[in-house]
Design a protein around this motif. Structure first.
Motif, short mmCIF file in Angstrom:
data_model
loop_
_atom_site.label_atom_id
_atom_site.label_comp_id
_atom_site.label_asym_id
_atom_site.label_seq_id
_atom_site.Cartn_x
_atom_site.Cartn_y
_atom_site.Cartn_z
N LEU A 63 0.73 -1.06 -0.14
CA LEU A 63 0.10 0.01 0.04
C LEU A 63 0.92 1.46 0.09
CD1 LEU A 63 -3.10 -0.82 2.35
CD2 LEU A 63 -2.80 -0.99 -0.14
N LYS A 64 2.08 1.20 0.58
CA LYS A 64 2.73 2.32 0.43
C LYS A 64 3.60 2.55 -0.92
CE LYS A 64 5.01 1.63 5.07
NZ LYS A 64 6.21 1.25 6.00
N ASN A 65 3.24 1.58 -1.94
CA ASN A 65 3.45 1.94 -3.19
C ASN A 65 2.48 2.48 -4.18
OD1 ASN A 65 5.90 0.50 -2.76
ND2 ASN A 65 5.28 -1.27 -3.46
N ASN A 66 1.43 2.37 -3.27
CA ASN A 66 0.23 3.14 -4.03
C ASN A 66 0.04 4.48 -4.06
OD1 ASN A 66 -2.23 1.60 -5.28
ND2 ASN A 66 -3.36 3.05 -3.98
N PRO A 67 -0.33 5.20 -5.03
CA PRO A 67 -0.28 6.70 -4.92
C PRO A 67 -1.52 7.44 -4.02
CG PRO A 67 -1.20 6.03 -7.09
CD PRO A 67 -0.67 4.70 -6.36
N VAL A 68 -2.49 6.63 -3.89
CA VAL A 68 -3.53 7.15 -3.25
C VAL A 68 -3.82 6.33 -1.89
CG1 VAL A 68 -6.03 7.57 -3.16
CG2 VAL A 68 -4.68 8.17 -5.05
N GLN A 69 -3.81 7.02 -0.81
CA GLN A 69 -3.81 6.58 0.59
C GLN A 69 -5.24 5.69 0.70
OE1 GLN A 69 -3.90 8.98 4.10
NE2 GLN A 69 -3.11 7.43 5.48
N LEU A 70 -5.11 4.35 1.25
CA LEU A 70 -6.25 3.42 1.31
C LEU A 70 -6.23 3.14 2.89
CD1 LEU A 70 -5.72 1.04 -1.56
CD2 LEU A 70 -7.10 3.28 -1.44
N THR A 71 -7.37 3.60 3.49
CA THR A 71 -7.60 3.46 5.08
C THR A 71 -8.24 2.13 4.93
OG1 THR A 71 -9.77 4.43 5.17
CG2 THR A 71 -7.58 5.68 5.28
N GLU A 72 -8.36 1.44 6.22
CA GLU A 72 -9.08 0.38 6.49
C GLU A 72 -10.71 0.00 6.10
OE1 GLU A 72 -10.37 -2.40 10.32
OE2 GLU A 72 -8.12 -1.72 9.83
N GLU A 73 -11.20 1.62 6.44
CA GLU A 73 -12.37 1.70 5.92
C GLU A 73 -12.59 1.73 4.53
OE1 GLU A 73 -10.78 3.81 8.15
OE2 GLU A 73 -11.98 2.69 9.86
N THR A 74 -11.67 2.53 3.68
CA THR A 74 -11.58 2.37 2.14
C THR A 74 -11.30 1.03 1.59
OG1 THR A 74 -10.65 4.43 2.04
CG2 THR A 74 -10.70 3.30 0.20
N LEU A 75 -10.53 0.23 2.16
CA LEU A 75 -10.53 -1.06 1.64
C LEU A 75 -11.65 -2.03 1.66
CD1 LEU A 75 -7.08 -2.20 3.50
CD2 LEU A 75 -7.30 -1.76 0.93
N GLU A 76 -12.45 -1.68 2.57
CA GLU A 76 -13.82 -2.43 3.10
C GLU A 76 -14.70 -1.96 1.94
OE1 GLU A 76 -15.63 -2.13 6.74
OE2 GLU A 76 -13.84 -3.31 7.92
N GLU A 77 -14.77 -0.82 1.72
CA GLU A 77 -15.48 0.00 0.78
C GLU A 77 -15.24 -0.55 -0.54
OE1 GLU A 77 -16.36 4.36 -1.65
OE2 GLU A 77 -15.40 4.37 0.44
N LEU A 78 -14.25 -0.83 -0.97
CA LEU A 78 -13.47 -1.27 -2.26
C LEU A 78 -13.99 -2.87 -2.48
CD1 LEU A 78 -10.09 0.64 -2.76
CD2 LEU A 78 -12.34 0.85 -4.06
N TYR A 79 -13.51 -3.70 -1.38
CA TYR A 79 -13.99 -5.00 -1.61
C TYR A 79 -15.58 -5.33 -1.71
CZ TYR A 79 -9.41 -6.88 -0.23
OH TYR A 79 -8.14 -7.22 -0.29
#
Length: 374
Positions: A350-366
């Motif tokens: 996730l540190k390589n990803n250009p946009v920060q992804l929080t735990e809440e965001t990960l849940e939303e995406l899944y």
């Protein structure tokens, strides 16, 4: 050493020269069992015989190869005094061969994974039998030790030569064609937007994307030119990933692969289908040190690479393309699965990803990536 591409049509001449340059006497041939059914297998054995080079075959490994298989390969290498390695197959054969090379001079009475890797000059040639992983162009390998996944990385395990033979792809099932093609595309896309990207890596990623999109139909139709160009695209995407590493697309896909039994490329493409539009819409959460303005420009450049005049159009093009491939979208069964997926993501990726992804965001995406059970 710069990687050299060897064409199958000129293999006998080029490979004989390589053997002569390295005074090769005995090859350790790390190959998947199915490779023995290929015409190229016989050609390679005949070539080595004609060149006066001995051959020790090693196939004692399985998908998701174990550390013990690498040790067995090193023991075979030493017992037969092998001074050259050829790896032929998919990711497992590549990973085993890379680790055999990396660990070849280590003390096998101790855990090689805990020892410092010392660069060695043992030549390694790779023959990919799928067009997707790009493993033949990267410094990364994965093996399993006591049931746990171990990632190994070192520049010296990048094969010095890659032998490309489009005929090796002719027997690929349609599903594997789709999945490997998507894996090559996602490698390139993730490399393009990675925080570790460079001007050179983006050029490689862009070339790979153009090749995948241009030859997708030909590849799916199992045409020779399509197979050849997809092999090349996967290799170039691998070169890009070798510089940048993967991002959230891969980090979020690994557990989907194991939980639902999907092919790796299929799972990654599912993630990118939701990840790409999310990131493009949330550039304010940029963690690339080059800043939000750079990030927006990068997405615009990626759109042009995809042949589109806007970021939204490039995302829509990808989503329509992926949907047309008609691949399964698994169902999220319960909250337990959602929690398992969310906490499976490797924070380093996730540190390589250009946009920060929080735990809440990960849940939303899944929830977007998977079908939600009614």
């Amino acid at each position: 050493m710069e990687q050299t591409i060897i064409e199958a049509t000129t293999m006998e001449v080029q490979l004989k020269e390589v053997f002569e340059q390295h005074s090769t006497r005995q090859v350790l041939f790390v190959l998947g069992a199915s490779f023995r059914k290929q015409k190229l297998y016989g050609r390679l054995l005949e070539l080595m015989k004609t060149a006066g080079v001995g051959c020790t075959e090693f196939s004692d490994f399985q998908p998701n190869p174990k550390y013990e298989s690498v040790v067995a390969g090193i023991e075979a290498l030493r017992a037969h005094h092998c001074d050259f390695i050829i790896a032929a197959g998919g990711g497992s054969a590549m990973d085993v061969a890379k680790c055999i090379k990396l660990f070849s001079e280590m003390d096998l009475t101790k855990n090689c994974l805990e020892q410092e890797i010392v660069e060695n000059a043992l030549p390694l040639l790779a023959i990919p039998t799928t067009a997707g992983t790009g493993s033949e162009a990267t410094r990364f390998a994965v093996i399993y030790y006591q049931g746990n996944k171990q990632s190994v990385a070192h520049p010296s395990c990048v094969p010095g030569w890659v032998l490309m033979e489009p005929e090796l792809l002719e027997s690929l099932p349609v599903y594997q064609r789709k999945a490997t093609m998507l894996d090559a595309f996602c490698h390139a896309a993730e490399s393009f937007w990675s925080v570790n990207s460079t001007e050179d890596s983006r050029e490689d990623a862009a070339e790979a994307i153009r090749l995948v999109l241009k030859y997708a139909d030909s590849y799916l139709a199992n045409e020779k030119d399509g197979n050849a160009q997809m092999l090349l695209a996967a290799n170039i995407a691998g070169k890009a990933i070798n510089v940048t590493q993967t991002t959230a697309g891969h980090a979020m896909a690994y557990k989907i692969t194991t939980l639902y039994g999907l092919s790796h490329g299929h799972a990654v493409a599912l993630v990118v289908d939701s990840l790409w539009p999310y990131m493009a819409a949330h550039t304010e959460n940029c963690i690339d040190p080059r800043g939000e303005a750079y990030l927006k420009t990068m997405f615009e450049e990626l759109a042009k690479v995809c042949g589109c005049d806007s970021v939204e159009a490039s995302i829509e093009k990808y989503q329509n393309w992926f949907a047309a491939l008609d691949l399964e979208r698994p169902t999220l069964q319960n909250a337990g699965q959602l929690d398992l997926l969310t906490h499976s993501v490797n924070p380093v990726r996730l540190k390589n990803n250009p946009v920060q992804l929080t735990e809440e965001t990960l849940e939303e995406l899944y929830r977007q990536i998977l079908r939600v059970q009614a």
